[in-house]
Design a protein around this motif. Sequence first.
Motif, PDB file in Angstrom:
ATOM      1  N   LYS A  82       0.825  -1.205   0.000  1.00 62.86           N
ATOM      2  CA  LYS A  82       0.000   0.000   0.000  1.00 62.86           C
ATOM      3  C   LYS A  82       0.862   1.259   0.000  1.00 62.86           C
ATOM      4  O   LYS A  82       0.597   2.213  -0.741  1.00 62.86           O
ATOM      5  N   GLU A  83       1.905   1.265   0.797  1.00 61.68           N
ATOM      6  CA  GLU A  83       2.788   2.416   0.849  1.00 61.68           C
ATOM      7  C   GLU A  83       3.507   2.628  -0.481  1.00 61.68           C
ATOM      8  O   GLU A  83       3.747   3.762  -0.900  1.00 61.68           O
ATOM      9  N   GLN A  84       3.838   1.519  -1.146  1.00 66.74           N
ATOM     10  CA  GLN A  84       4.476   1.644  -2.447  1.00 66.74           C
ATOM     11  C   GLN A  84       3.534   2.284  -3.463  1.00 66.74           C
ATOM     12  O   GLN A  84       3.954   3.093  -4.290  1.00 66.74           O
ATOM     13  N   ARG A  85       2.255   1.950  -3.391  1.00 64.02           N
ATOM     14  CA  ARG A  85       1.263   2.579  -4.272  1.00 64.02           C
ATOM     15  C   ARG A  85       1.186   4.072  -3.993  1.00 64.02           C
ATOM     16  O   ARG A  85       1.076   4.882  -4.921  1.00 64.02           O
ATOM     17  N   TRP A  86       1.219   4.432  -2.736  1.00 66.04           N
ATOM     18  CA  TRP A  86       1.202   5.847  -2.380  1.00 66.04           C
ATOM     19  C   TRP A  86       2.396   6.583  -2.986  1.00 66.04           C
ATOM     20  O   TRP A  86       2.260   7.672  -3.551  1.00 66.04           O
TER      21      TRP A  86
END
Length: 570
Positions: free
Chosen positions: A413-417
């Motif tokens: 999820k953080e990578q998507r952000w």
Amino acid sequence: MDMDIQPPRRTFIRQMAASGALLGVAGLSGCTASGVAEEVAPGFRHGVASGDPLADRVILWTRVTPAHDGEGDVAVRWQLATDAAMRQVIAHGSVVTSAQRDYTVKVDAAGLLPGHVYYYQFAVDGGDKSVVGRTKTLARGDAKQVRLAVFSCSNYPAGYFNVYADAARQDNIDAALHIGDYIYEYESTGYACGQAEALGRVSEPRDVLLRLEDYRRRYAQYRADPDLQAVHAAMPFIAVWDDHEFADDTWRDGSVDHKTSQYGPFELRKHAALTAYHEWMPIRVPDASAPDKIYRSFDFGGIVSLHMLDTRLIGRDQQLMLSSYYDEHRRFDVEKYKHDVCSPRRQMMGHEQMAWLEEQVSRSTARWQMLGQQVLMARMEYPTAVVMGECSPTNYCALKKRAEADPSCVNEKEQRWLSAQTLPCYLDSWDGYQADREQVFAMMRKHRKNLVVLAGDTHNAWASDLRDAEGRQAGVEFATASVSSPGMEGGYPGRDPDDVAAMMVDLIEPLYYAQTSKRGYMIVTASHEQVRCDWRFVDTVFQHEFTAATERSLRVLPGPGNRRIEECYG
């Protein structure tokens, strides 16, 4: 860092104070809340001003304070001299004013020499004289540099005008630029009024400004301020309006705050605000039949062509609202949003003004094309996760640092952000009118010009590189802090303001510098070699005693290999 503690006034200001010409607070003691004295001889309780200098002329301004309400015509004499003592008079005349123009006076004093300092004074029958003002004409091709003081967002109830007081003491300022929100239209219990009563700065009239007499009274209150009078008396002003000279977030046909059912047609309010602005500001109207058309250019000796734009009133389409792009399931339509902010149908300046600007730019032989205008032109886009409220700005900055130190510690999820696109969210600025912005950048690239944009509006100081949609460097933007309106400090109570500013620079990719908690102004110095911007701040607007400091200096060099922000050395 260059710091002064209540620096002494320079030669002219010192001479005028010694002679009693600068009235200060004592000279205003007979004023009512509207700034108009009761049962006193006609006088000049709102000071003097000059503006819109050209190489051979300048506008001179004052207002006569009538002895009685409803007084008839008043004859006003004026003189222009080469010395502060007004002994070497080179021009003079007389003009009649009346209640029809709120007893304001404007003279377009012509036949002057380029690059010269002049002094001026007004008088009425009976012996009353105004203070002596100092002004300066524009230089022609032999100028070595141009120095401009740049102001924005002067909110009377929000604090004292210490910024103006400091600027009035500066040496060698060729002109002051006021790029909007010279007054605020709110009611006395409205925006930024928390300390107004304690400071003795409660807005008059008490209600929101709607009618011509309302706007006139508000200008009168502001112009009774001794610090504003001092800076007007010290240098010529070149001004444009932003929204609060009318109403919050004004656009061509309305305002976010204007309720037609309650306030009546916006056109009537706009006409009232326009009328008062032209009465009270030392501005030369380019077209008397179109008082809303105030965009105009000034050439400073082959160094700067200054184009003062109206990005607020004459051509602006209504602002987009981020909230309107959510569906009933609270899903955000990113593609429609991006399409709309980039739509070529959305205008910030209007076709006529854009064509005028291109003509001015194409004809100019100056080293720098400088745009004096209201709102931020730089891309102030935020990460999508921050815009959508999925991640706080603080946590996003921490995530970026964590990912740089150890990419393996970032979850999916953080990578998507981190990989998601950025989105504009301040849609009252050029971010909400991106096709017009691209047209300005293309214009400068086509004519191979060095671009410097000056902006205000946000109450905070910024410096950004200007890049087009393809990432090509187009120029730089220097944005001034406010004279008195509060900045971002209220949004982060208890947090170190330097940390907040650093967070903004970390979040916004083209942003080079931010100061988000101090009131101040810019001194912009242009030469053939560079344009330097000095951000100058006062330590308080809540006391008359203050210190002032030049906190940061940045510059831009000319030429296609430069045109980007860099540090000043020496």
